[in-house]
Design a protein around this motif. Structure first.
Motif, PDB file in Angstrom:
ATOM      1  N   CYS A  30      69.683  55.275 -51.616  1.00 30.18           N
ATOM      2  CA  CYS A  30      70.276  54.454 -50.555  1.00 30.18           C
ATOM      3  C   CYS A  30      71.796  54.511 -50.616  1.00 30.18           C
ATOM      4  N   PHE A  31      72.414  54.420 -49.453  1.00 30.21           N
ATOM      5  CA  PHE A  31      73.864  54.451 -49.314  1.00 30.21           C
ATOM      6  C   PHE A  31      74.480  53.107 -49.710  1.00 30.21           C
ATOM      7  N   ASN A  32      73.923  52.024 -49.209  1.00 35.33           N
ATOM      8  CA  ASN A  32      74.252  50.648 -49.613  1.00 35.33           C
ATOM      9  C   ASN A  32      75.619  50.131 -49.172  1.00 35.33           C
ATOM     10  N   ASP A  33      76.380  50.895 -48.388  1.00 36.41           N
ATOM     11  CA  ASP A  33      77.732  50.436 -48.034  1.00 36.41           C
ATOM     12  C   ASP A  33      78.122  50.932 -46.645  1.00 36.41           C
ATOM     13  N   PRO A  34      77.555  50.326 -45.585  1.00 39.02           N
ATOM     14  CA  PRO A  34      77.730  50.877 -44.232  1.00 39.02           C
ATOM     15  C   PRO A  34      78.927  50.338 -43.459  1.00 39.02           C
ATOM     16  N   MET A  35      80.062  50.141 -44.118  1.00 43.45           N
ATOM     17  CA  MET A  35      81.257  49.791 -43.350  1.00 43.45           C
ATOM     18  C   MET A  35      81.517  50.886 -42.314  1.00 43.45           C
ATOM     19  N   PRO A  36      81.979  50.529 -41.110  1.00 42.04           N
ATOM     20  CA  PRO A  36      82.184  51.551 -40.074  1.00 42.04           C
ATOM     21  C   PRO A  36      83.020  52.736 -40.542  1.00 42.04           C
ATOM     22  N   GLY A  37      84.039  52.467 -41.363  1.00 36.31           N
ATOM     23  CA  GLY A  37      84.907  53.543 -41.833  1.00 36.31           C
ATOM     24  C   GLY A  37      84.238  54.534 -42.759  1.00 36.31           C
TER      25      GLY A  37
END
Length: 311
Positions: free
Chosen positions: A189-196
């Protein structure tokens, strides 16, 4: 762009001391410029004479070693690179736990506006599916592990607890028990979907950056935290579930919503750790209080007990 020797901050001095150690860049003129947007570390764009592209160099923020495993993050970045999901990476400063990757200057960070477009959201869903289908990562760290870790750190640091902390903790425990009883679906899992962290090309293709929080975790957590970050309504969540699984299922949506609440508990508590440790110019206290409020709004939904039963 600043030249070597022009450092004014601790992060810039750390950057300069590090990049002059890169053998591949020895004897070349180097310059750098800060890259805004991160709330864990200080980031820079580094230009090296003779190189075909610039480099992205990440200087770890103070105290981030408490919750970021840099070796695991490096392994996740390499896996993403191999899959063409993330940028090219370099091991130049691994011994200092400093991340170096290709600066993707031909791409732009996504915004919340991008996610208004269903086609764009579908593209993000597909890149999530690709990352989830990869071999397991070396680090397994579920949202439960993250919350427990941050709770212990806030306690140790004497950080802020909201007035209803005991109630929130009970809700977390009940949600965890229900999820664990149903069985966990662990995938990378990526776990960090901030737009940037989603970089968009001219062809609307997407690459992921920043794998510091990546781990084997519950599949739906990754989608749920993305939804929470972008304030998607439940109608859009239904589309996401259908696009990802090929069909919509109410029990999957219930699991999705429970994970949204857990994500807010995780990041609100993380923020209280950062509020005690970080030197970055960011209002972690306000961020954490806001995340606590949103977790409450989900848990206070009259359907919450039904969501837990549906797991």
């Amino acid at each position: 762009m600043a030249e070597i020797g022009a450092a004014r901050s601790e992060a810039e001095r750390t950057l300069e001391a590090a990049i002059v150690q890169v053998e591949a860049w020895a004897g070349r003129r180097m310059s750098y410029h800060p890259v805004s947007g991160g709330i864990s570390n200080t980031n820079f764009r580094v230009v090296v004479d003779g190189e075909p592209h610039a480099y992205f160099v990440k200087i770890p923020g103070r105290g981030t070693e408490m919750f970021i495993d840099r070796k695991a993050a490096r392994a996740a970045s390499l896996q993403a690179e191999t899959m063409a999901v993330g940028p090219r990476t370099f091991d130049y400063l691994d011994h200092l736990d400093i991340e170096v990757s290709e600066f993707l200057g031909d791409r732009r960070p996504s915004t919340h506006r991008d996610c208004i477009d269903r086609a764009f959201r579908a593209g993000v869903v597909q890149i999530y599916r690709r990352f989830h289908e990869a071999p397991p990562l070396p680090l397994t760290k579920t949202v439960f592990d993250m919350i427990d870790e941050h709770y212990a750190q806030v306690e140790e640091l004497g950080g802020h607890w909201p007035a209803d902390h005991a109630w929130l903790y009970r809700q977390y425990q009940e949600a965890r028990a229900a999820l664990e009883a149903s069985g966990l679906d662990l995938v990378p899992c990526f776990n960090d979907p901030m737009p940037g962290n989603f970089l968009v090309g001219a062809d609307n293709s997407i690459k992921l950056i920043d794998f510091e929080y990546a781990s084997n975790n519950e599949r739906l957590y990754d989608l749920a935290i993305w939804s929470g970050e972008h304030f998607f309504p439940e109608s859009v969540e239904q589309e996401i579930i259908e696009d990802y699984f090929g069909h919509y299922d109410k029990s999957l949506h219930a699991r999705f919503i429970v994970h949204k609440a857990l994500a807010d508990i995780k990041w609100s508590t993380w923020a209280m750790v950062q509020n005690r440790m970080s030197t970055l110019d960011f209002d972690f206290y306000k961020y954490g209080i806001w995340k606590h409020m949103r977790a409450r709004s989900i848990i206070h939904d009259p359907r919450w007990p039904l969501f837990l039963k549906a797991l």
